[in-house]
Scaffold this motif. Structure first.
Motif, PDB file in Angstrom:
ATOM      1  N   LEU A 186       0.832  -1.207   0.000  1.00  0.00           N
ATOM      2  CA  LEU A 186       0.000   0.000   0.000  1.00  0.00           C
ATOM      3  C   LEU A 186       0.870   1.262   0.000  1.00  0.00           C
ATOM      4  N   THR A 187       2.173   1.078  -0.103  1.00  0.00           N
ATOM      5  CA  THR A 187       3.076   2.236  -0.138  1.00  0.00           C
ATOM      6  C   THR A 187       3.473   2.521  -1.586  1.00  0.00           C
ATOM      7  N   GLU A 188       4.446   3.412  -1.737  1.00  0.00           N
ATOM      8  CA  GLU A 188       4.894   3.762  -3.091  1.00  0.00           C
ATOM      9  C   GLU A 188       5.505   2.572  -3.825  1.00  0.00           C
ATOM     10  N   ARG A 189       5.911   1.523  -3.066  1.00  0.00           N
ATOM     11  CA  ARG A 189       6.476   0.328  -3.708  1.00  0.00           C
ATOM     12  C   ARG A 189       5.434  -0.363  -4.593  1.00  0.00           C
ATOM     13  N   ARG A 190       4.175  -0.053  -4.343  1.00  0.00           N
ATOM     14  CA  ARG A 190       3.088  -0.662  -5.107  1.00  0.00           C
ATOM     15  C   ARG A 190       3.276  -0.479  -6.614  1.00  0.00           C
ATOM     16  N   VAL A 191       3.662   0.723  -6.990  1.00  0.00           N
ATOM     17  CA  VAL A 191       3.745   1.028  -8.428  1.00  0.00           C
ATOM     18  C   VAL A 191       4.849   0.190  -9.093  1.00  0.00           C
ATOM     19  N   THR A 192       5.926  -0.054  -8.337  1.00  0.00           N
ATOM     20  CA  THR A 192       6.999  -0.903  -8.865  1.00  0.00           C
ATOM     21  C   THR A 192       6.545  -2.359  -8.933  1.00  0.00           C
ATOM     22  N   ALA A 193       5.853  -2.806  -7.872  1.00  0.00           N
ATOM     23  CA  ALA A 193       5.388  -4.201  -7.848  1.00  0.00           C
ATOM     24  C   ALA A 193       4.480  -4.480  -9.047  1.00  0.00           C
ATOM     25  N   ILE A 194       3.590  -3.525  -9.348  1.00  0.00           N
ATOM     26  CA  ILE A 194       2.666  -3.712 -10.472  1.00  0.00           C
ATOM     27  C   ILE A 194       3.418  -3.711 -11.806  1.00  0.00           C
ATOM     28  N   SER A 195       4.279  -2.711 -12.005  1.00  0.00           N
ATOM     29  CA  SER A 195       4.950  -2.636 -13.310  1.00  0.00           C
ATOM     30  C   SER A 195       5.911  -3.809 -13.495  1.00  0.00           C
ATOM     31  N   GLU A 196       6.571  -4.234 -12.424  1.00  0.00           N
ATOM     32  CA  GLU A 196       7.517  -5.352 -12.557  1.00  0.00           C
ATOM     33  C   GLU A 196       6.788  -6.684 -12.793  1.00  0.00           C
ATOM     34  N   PHE A 197       5.588  -6.802 -12.209  1.00  0.00           N
ATOM     35  CA  PHE A 197       4.808  -8.023 -12.460  1.00  0.00           C
ATOM     36  C   PHE A 197       4.494  -8.125 -13.959  1.00  0.00           C
ATOM     37  N   ARG A 198       4.050  -7.010 -14.513  1.00  0.00           N
ATOM     38  CA  ARG A 198       3.715  -6.998 -15.950  1.00  0.00           C
ATOM     39  C   ARG A 198       4.942  -7.288 -16.785  1.00  0.00           C
ATOM     40  N   TRP A 199       6.036  -6.616 -16.423  1.00  0.00           N
ATOM     41  CA  TRP A 199       7.261  -6.801 -17.180  1.00  0.00           C
ATOM     42  C   TRP A 199       7.723  -8.258 -17.103  1.00  0.00           C
ATOM     43  N   ARG A 200       7.644  -8.835 -15.890  1.00  0.00           N
ATOM     44  CA  ARG A 200       8.081 -10.215 -15.686  1.00  0.00           C
ATOM     45  C   ARG A 200       7.230 -11.172 -16.521  1.00  0.00           C
ATOM     46  N   ALA A 201       5.913 -10.919 -16.548  1.00  0.00           N
ATOM     47  CA  ALA A 201       5.011 -11.771 -17.338  1.00  0.00           C
ATOM     48  C   ALA A 201       5.402 -11.719 -18.816  1.00  0.00           C
ATOM     49  N   VAL A 202       5.662 -10.524 -19.299  1.00  0.00           N
ATOM     50  CA  VAL A 202       6.030 -10.374 -20.719  1.00  0.00           C
ATOM     51  C   VAL A 202       7.356 -11.083 -21.003  1.00  0.00           C
ATOM     52  N   LEU A 203       8.304 -10.970 -20.066  1.00  0.00           N
ATOM     53  CA  LEU A 203       9.606 -11.618 -20.256  1.00  0.00           C
ATOM     54  C   LEU A 203       9.447 -13.143 -20.328  1.00  0.00           C
ATOM     55  N   PHE A 204       8.643 -13.702 -19.422  1.00  0.00           N
ATOM     56  CA  PHE A 204       8.473 -15.163 -19.426  1.00  0.00           C
ATOM     57  C   PHE A 204       7.714 -15.622 -20.677  1.00  0.00           C
ATOM     58  N   ILE A 205       6.785 -14.806 -21.140  1.00  0.00           N
ATOM     59  CA  ILE A 205       6.084 -15.132 -22.391  1.00  0.00           C
ATOM     60  C   ILE A 205       7.096 -15.106 -23.543  1.00  0.00           C
ATOM     61  N   ARG A 206       7.952 -14.126 -23.504  1.00  0.00           N
ATOM     62  CA  ARG A 206       8.969 -14.010 -24.557  1.00  0.00           C
ATOM     63  C   ARG A 206       9.917 -15.213 -24.520  1.00  0.00           C
ATOM     64  N   TRP A 207      10.308 -15.613 -23.330  1.00  0.00           N
ATOM     65  CA  TRP A 207      11.176 -16.784 -23.206  1.00  0.00           C
ATOM     66  C   TRP A 207      10.456 -18.037 -23.707  1.00  0.00           C
ATOM     67  N   HIS A 208       9.160 -18.116 -23.421  1.00  0.00           N
ATOM     68  CA  HIS A 208       8.373 -19.258 -23.911  1.00  0.00           C
ATOM     69  C   HIS A 208       8.420 -19.289 -25.444  1.00  0.00           C
ATOM     70  N   GLU A 209       8.334 -18.097 -26.037  1.00  0.00           N
ATOM     71  CA  GLU A 209       8.366 -17.999 -27.508  1.00  0.00           C
ATOM     72  C   GLU A 209       9.678 -18.508 -28.102  1.00  0.00           C
ATOM     73  N   MET A 210      10.737 -18.477 -27.292  1.00  0.00           N
ATOM     74  CA  MET A 210      12.040 -18.930 -27.798  1.00  0.00           C
ATOM     75  C   MET A 210      12.036 -20.412 -28.147  1.00  0.00           C
TER      76      MET A 210
END
Lengths: 336, 312
Positions: B146-170
């Motif tokens: 519930l602190t300012e770390r929230r915005v990082t947690a959200i953006s990093e979750f999205r980024w991580r999901a995209v990275l793993f999808i990209r790795w799957h594509e490999m």
């Protein structure tokens, strides 16, 4: 996994001739080519050699991203801040990203290359967190000042309305919020605000903490547009909301308020530089944008795993739930 | 910033917040050597790395469908990144709590696995990914900050999901298995012409036969000379056919370092280059050694890797 045949009658013995360990594992001191990794292992943290590398990397990033100058004044301080994270009470821990960087690199060159990605993403996050933190403070003090709201921290609700915790999400509130237009600050206004913050001094408060002088920030909406917007949001929530939910809703309506990215597609463009890799020959970002949109569809994620449509979308992209593999796992009596 | 960090405080900072001892222990020669030798197993934590980005992941199922692939679940050693659909594991072999996202599970190439980082017990793994089990101490549901770390947690979750999808594509980029005999589809006359032309380049009859059946590949200059001499481009550039056991073995984490080195030096797909060199080496050893299968190719790859090292 099947494949490599082994004889059960022969006990396994490590065959070091078949495996050349990464240089940073060579902490005994011979063949010290990954000198940064050695320094970190021996000192149990960063030393001069490590900071020399990180400082150069930070200087390059700041040179290419002068818009972050208001937050990071000196590259050396930036490197130190990257290694040792701080919270409201001071230094909190050795940065987990730094630990990952140490484990990943196996040469000094690799350390510098991975550091440039790790440091850049960390800086993007710090800038965004600064903006988001100020947004939280701003909304909190506005709600506190407004006598239309009751509060039991961290919850706020409309006086006379229900005080039960609302289960409304950003997605469910956004259509209502959109019915009450707010003239959000322009990108230029936000940029100007950042520049003005760069002029502010660091001050020590009554508790001895050092922070930047407070600024007002650009007003949200003309007249009482934002107050009307807020009442509509709390009415739709039909209960108590935490400030971060309201902040997430503000960011969903005006993404560039936060750092350089957040919900903005700009975020993916920024990360392009970060995510390019030599195994991929993709030159366009369509794939990332589609994947990002699918993941970003539910901004709270709590609902993500319960939304069959979204789950299907992610499955098509290759993401599954771990539970689907529960019966296929084979443990061999673990060793650490 | 609350407290101005100072380089003069560095010694004290290192003392107060040291690199966890377990991280240093994970660098132990025997552990790393043994884990790389045996290959990934369920419950192990690895650092996955594509040459640009690295992330931790838990190995769920190695060799699902294809021994060149592994099912992994995204993890992080930064617990401030936890989201509502994550699980926090407080006691890990890294000596620090870690976050795991059961919803970010996918199949990726095993070649991405670079650094082994210890192993979780079966009980902890099952509790982390099965939300129907009774809670156990040390395995807790994650909560979005519930602190300012929230915005990082959200953006990093999205980024991580995209990275793993990209790795799957490999996975799509892995070379096809069951590569057919390279010279199939060409006429006997064409094959004869190629055989003679390779001999004319100064190769032995055995080497010319190896080129013909895809066991040996000619150099770029040699191929150009043959095309200039009028041989069909498609026949000359038919490439080297690689057996499945070699294609599978060369993808394993044990050969990562050798492949990366080739990739860095020659800006090529290090795995394929390493496999081709193993095939050539195997051809030269064929008269003296028998056997087949992955263990045979592991020995050849070892020899090739060693010879690459000695070139430095």
């Amino acid at each position: 996994m099947g494949g490599r045949e082994t004889s059960k009658s022969t006990a396994w013995k490590p065959r070091f001739d078949m495996y050349e360990k990464p240089k940073h594992l060579d902490i005994a001191g011979f063949n010290p080519r990954y000198s940064i990794g050695e320094e970190i292992a021996e000192r149990r943290g960063p030393g001069q050699r490590t900071f020399a590398a990180l400082g150069v990397v930070a200087r390059g990033i700041l040179h290419r991203n002068s818009q972050w100058g208001w937050r990071f004044e000196e590259s050396e301080d930036c490197a130190l801040e990257f290694c040792y994270l701080q919270d409201i009470d001071g230094v909190a821990c050795l940065n987990p990203r730094f630990i990952k960087l140490y484990q990943t690199a196996s040469t000094d060159e690799q350390f510098r290359a991975y550091a440039s990605k790790a440091l850049k993403q960390w800086m993007m996050n710090v800038v965004a967190e600064g903006d988001y933190g100020r947004l939280l403070d701003r909304l909190d003090s506005q709600l506190k000042r407004d006598d239309k709201y009751d509060s039991e921290q961290p919850w706020y609700w409309l006086k006379g309305g229900p005080s039960k915790h609302s289960d409304a999400t950003v997605d469910s509130l956004k259509p209502v919020a959109d019915q009450h237009p707010v003239d959000w600050p322009s990108r230029e206004d936000v940029e100007l605000d950042h520049q003005q913050r760069a002029q502010k001094r660091w001050v020590r408060d009554s508790n001895g903490k050092i922070h930047k002088e407070k600024g007002r920030g650009k007003k949200f909406g003309k007249g009482n547009q934002f107050k009307v917007w807020m009442v509509a949001v709390f009415t739709a929530a039909d209960g108590a909301l935490v400030v971060p939910t309201v902040a997430d809703l503000v960011v969903a309506s005006c993404p560039y308020l936060i750092g350089d990215h957040s919900n903005d597609p700009q975020y993916m463009r920024e990360l392009d530089e970060v995510t390019e890799n030599r195994y991929s020959d993709k030159t366009d970002t369509t794939f990332e944008e589609v994947a990002y949109d699918a993941v970003a569809e539910d901004t709270r994620y709590a609902a993500m795993i319960n939304d069959p449509e979204l789950v299907e979308k992610l499955k098509r992209l290759g993401l599954e739930r771990a539970k689907a593999y529960l019966n296929n796992m084979r443990f061999d009596g673990s060793e650490r | 910033m609350n407290e101005a960090l100072n380089m003069n405080d560095l010694a004290s900072l290192r003392e107060r917040f040291p690199l966890p001892e377990q991280i240093v222990k994970l660098s132990d020669d025997e552990y790393v050597g043994k884990t790389l030798q045996k290959g990934p197993k369920s419950g192990q934590i690895w650092l996955l790395d594509d040459g640009e980005r690295a992330e931790y992941a838990l190995v769920l199922v190695p060799g699902e469908c294809d021994d060149r692939a592994v099912v992994v679940t995204a993890m992080s050693n930064d617990v401030t990144l936890q989201t509502d659909d994550s699980v926090v594991i407080t006691d890990t072999p890294m000596g620090m709590p870690m976050v795991i996202w059961p919803s970010l599970t996918t199949v990726v190439p095993v070649r991405l696995l670079k650094v082994p980082c210890g192993e979780l017990s079966e009980q902890v793994v099952r509790h982390a990914i099965d939300d129907e089990l009774e809670p156990m101490p040390g395995v807790e549901k994650g909560r979005l900050s519930l602190t300012e770390r929230r915005v990082t947690a959200i953006s990093e979750f999205r980024w991580r999901a995209v990275l793993f999808i990209r790795w799957h594509e490999m996975l799509e980029k892995l070379p096809a298995l069951h590569q057919e005999d390279a010279a199939e589809g060409f006429s006997v006359a064409d094959k004869r012409k190629l055989f003679d032309a390779v001999m004319d380049l100064g190769h032995s009859a055995q080497e010319a036969a190896a080129v013909l059946n895809g066991s040996l590949e000619l150099g770029v200059d040699e191929r150009k000379r043959l095309i200039d001499a009028g041989l069909p481009d498609s026949l000359v550039n038919q490439g080297m056919s690689l057996p499945d056991d070699l294609l599978v073995e060369v993808e394993q984490p044990l050969w990562r370092r050798a492949a990366d080195r080739i990739a860095e030096q020659e800006h090529a797909d290090g795995r394929m280059e390493l496999a081709k060199r193993a095939k050539v080496e195997n051809f030269q050893l064929a008269a003296r050694h028998g056997g087949d299968g992955r263990s045979r190719w592991a020995k050849v790859l070892h020899k090739v890797s060693k010879s690459e090292d000695s070139k430095e």
